[in-house]
Design an enzyme around this catalytic site. Structure first.
Site, short mmCIF file in Angstrom:
data_model
loop_
_atom_site.label_atom_id
_atom_site.label_comp_id
_atom_site.label_asym_id
_atom_site.label_seq_id
_atom_site.Cartn_x
_atom_site.Cartn_y
_atom_site.Cartn_z
N GLY A 31 -30.35 -32.43 -27.45
CA GLY A 31 -31.62 -31.72 -27.25
C GLY A 31 -31.39 -30.64 -26.21
O GLY A 31 -30.33 -30.00 -26.20
N LYS A 34 -27.28 -25.16 -37.88
CA LYS A 34 -26.93 -26.48 -37.33
C LYS A 34 -27.07 -27.58 -38.40
O LYS A 34 -26.33 -28.55 -38.38
CB LYS A 34 -27.77 -26.78 -36.08
CG LYS A 34 -27.35 -25.91 -34.86
CD LYS A 34 -25.88 -26.11 -34.48
CE LYS A 34 -25.50 -25.39 -33.20
NZ LYS A 34 -24.10 -25.57 -32.80
N TYR A 60 -31.35 -20.69 -36.85
CA TYR A 60 -30.53 -21.55 -35.97
C TYR A 60 -30.53 -22.98 -36.52
O TYR A 60 -29.48 -23.62 -36.58
CB TYR A 60 -31.05 -21.51 -34.53
CG TYR A 60 -30.22 -22.36 -33.58
CD1 TYR A 60 -28.88 -22.05 -33.32
CD2 TYR A 60 -30.76 -23.49 -32.96
CE1 TYR A 60 -28.11 -22.85 -32.48
CE2 TYR A 60 -30.00 -24.28 -32.11
CZ TYR A 60 -28.68 -23.96 -31.86
OH TYR A 60 -27.90 -24.74 -31.03
P1 NDP Z 1 -23.23 -21.45 -23.52
O1 NDP Z 1 -23.83 -20.14 -23.88
O2 NDP Z 1 -23.23 -21.85 -22.09
O3 NDP Z 1 -21.74 -21.54 -24.09
C1 NDP Z 1 -21.41 -21.06 -25.38
C2 NDP Z 1 -19.91 -20.94 -25.51
O4 NDP Z 1 -19.60 -20.50 -26.84
C3 NDP Z 1 -19.31 -19.94 -24.54
O5 NDP Z 1 -18.13 -20.44 -24.00
C4 NDP Z 1 -19.02 -18.72 -25.42
O6 NDP Z 1 -17.86 -18.05 -24.94
C5 NDP Z 1 -18.70 -19.40 -26.77
N1 NDP Z 1 -18.90 -18.48 -27.87
C6 NDP Z 1 -20.07 -17.93 -28.32
N2 NDP Z 1 -19.83 -17.06 -29.30
C7 NDP Z 1 -18.49 -17.04 -29.49
C8 NDP Z 1 -17.63 -16.31 -30.36
N3 NDP Z 1 -18.11 -15.44 -31.26
N4 NDP Z 1 -16.29 -16.52 -30.28
C9 NDP Z 1 -15.81 -17.39 -29.38
N5 NDP Z 1 -16.55 -18.11 -28.53
C10 NDP Z 1 -17.89 -17.93 -28.58
O7 NDP Z 1 -24.04 -22.52 -24.39
P2 NDP Z 1 -23.84 -24.12 -24.58
O8 NDP Z 1 -22.75 -24.63 -23.76
O9 NDP Z 1 -25.18 -24.72 -24.44
O10 NDP Z 1 -23.48 -24.15 -26.13
C11 NDP Z 1 -22.36 -24.82 -26.67
C12 NDP Z 1 -22.71 -25.39 -28.01
O11 NDP Z 1 -23.73 -26.37 -27.87
C13 NDP Z 1 -23.25 -24.37 -29.02
O12 NDP Z 1 -22.69 -24.66 -30.29
C14 NDP Z 1 -24.77 -24.66 -29.03
O13 NDP Z 1 -25.35 -24.29 -30.25
C15 NDP Z 1 -24.75 -26.15 -28.83
N6 NDP Z 1 -25.98 -26.74 -28.33
C16 NDP Z 1 -26.55 -26.31 -27.16
C17 NDP Z 1 -27.71 -26.91 -26.69
C18 NDP Z 1 -28.42 -26.44 -25.47
O14 NDP Z 1 -29.61 -26.76 -25.30
N7 NDP Z 1 -27.75 -25.74 -24.56
C19 NDP Z 1 -28.31 -28.04 -27.42
C20 NDP Z 1 -27.64 -28.39 -28.64
C21 NDP Z 1 -26.51 -27.78 -29.06
P3 NDP Z 1 -17.68 -16.46 -24.84
O15 NDP Z 1 -19.05 -15.87 -24.68
O16 NDP Z 1 -16.79 -16.27 -23.66
O17 NDP Z 1 -17.03 -16.09 -26.13
C1 8X3 Z 2 -30.19 -26.21 -28.84
C2 8X3 Z 2 -31.39 -27.08 -28.72
O1 8X3 Z 2 -33.84 -27.31 -29.31
O2 8X3 Z 2 -33.08 -25.12 -28.58
O3 8X3 Z 2 -29.44 -26.51 -29.97
O4 8X3 Z 2 -32.54 -25.94 -30.76
S1 8X3 Z 2 -32.76 -26.33 -29.39
#
Ligand code: NDP
Ligand code: 8X3
Length: 250
Positions: free
Chosen positions: A182, A155, A151
């Site tokens: 974060g 990133k 992961y």
């Molecule tokens: P969620 O799981 O709530 O949302 C993820 C979204 O990505 C969903 O809408 C999902 O839609 C979509 N998605 C995943 N896989 C696919 C795919 N193969 N095709 C199309 N859409 C896809 O997580 P977050 O909102 O937290 O995550 C959003 C972003 O933020 C990600 O890139 C994550 O890595 C990043 N992030 C998150 C953090 C956290 O702590 N939550 C911290 C830092 C970064 P669906 O399943 O309907 O396809």
């Molecule tokens: C999501 C935050 O700390 O789980 O990107 O990698 S962490």
């Protein structure tokens, strides 16, 4: 203004769609769960009186990505803001025992998916000499932690892609912003731990995590700055988080 937000069915992406629509922006929302796209489209149209297009596809597929984005009518191709948000972590196992399927899912979604969408949208932005790409990276794109090697690798790749995109698109007046959150409480950990509620709850136990809305507010701030101002790179954490692994839990 038109904003395209990938992964708008949940979490950060959904909050972004709501906040851009609230600002009067027309939005293109994407994701694999069509029922959620349909209900979000209805909510945004009724609440904010904006135009909404839903595109139901998997960013891991170049064919689906190309077909869906190229199906947009000409006026919808004038995308001002692309939020490359669709992404996930799968598993948190040590590299020596992690599942290959998890690696593939992360690499295909977080790196290749982001590239596929960008490869279609950037030429449209470059030809208009206007556009802003906001890549959702992570603190995992800056630091590496136990069980997070792949992961963190994907990133770190997003971090590098943001830098490279900014260089290549410099002559075309394109802004590129890399957002590195974060801990944000969304469906992220339920997805990462494959529905294990105990592991999900433990992730956010004893401190106040960020919300999808917190990140969306920050993205809105970056998106509405004056034309000559760009935030290149932004790390945002809960106050109770010092780095990728250190939390003050009470
Ligand atoms: P969620 O799981 O709530 O949302 C993820 C979204 O990505 C969903 O809408 C999902 O839609 C979509 N998605 C995943 N896989 C696919 C795919 N193969 N095709 C199309 N859409 C896809 O997580 P977050 O909102 O937290 O995550 C959003 C972003 O933020 C990600 O890139 C994550 O890595 C990043 N992030 C998150 C953090 C956290 O702590 N939550 C911290 C830092 C970064 P669906 O399943 O309907 O396809
Ligand atoms: C999501 C935050 O700390 O789980 O990107 O990698 S962490």
């Amino acid at each position: 203004m038109i904003a395209l937000i990938t992964g708008a069915t949940s979490g950060i992406g959904k909050a972004c769609a709501q906040k851009f629509a609230q600002r009067g922006c027309d939005v293109i929302i994407t994701g694999r769960r069509n029922d959620r796209l349909q209900s979000l489209q209805k909510e945004l149209e009724e609440k904010y009186n904006v135009k909404v297009k839903s595109l139901n596809f998997d960013v891991r597929s170049w064919e689906q990505t190309k077909e869906n984005l190229n199906s947009l009518p000409q006026e919808w191709q004038n995308i001002d803001i692309l939020v490359n948000n669709a992404g996930l972590a799968a598993g948190k196992d040590p590299i020596q025992s992690a599942l290959l399927d998890d690696w593939q899912q992360m690499i295909d979604t977080d790196v290749k998916g982001l590239l596929y969408v960008s490869r279609i949208v950037l030429p449209w932005m470059c030809s208009r000499k206007k556009g802003h790409v906001i890549n959702i990276c992570s603190i995992a794109g800056k630091e590496v932690y136990a069980g997070g090697s792949v992961y963190c690798a994907v990133k770190h790749a997003v971090d590098a892609i943001s830098k490279g995109m900014r260089i290549d698109c410099l002559p075309y007046n394109i802004k590129v912003t890399n957002i590195c959150p974060g801990a944000v409480e969304t469906e992220f950990s339920m997805v990462r731990f494959k529905g294990d509620k105990e592991k999900n709850d433990a992730t956010y136990q004893g401190f106040t995590p960020l919300t999808g809305e917190d990140i969306a507010d920050t993205i809105i701030y970056c998106a509405y700055l004056p034309a000559h101002v760009n935030i290149n790179d932004l790390v945002i954490m809960p106050t109770a988080q010092a780095n990728s692994g250190l939390f003050f839990r009470q």
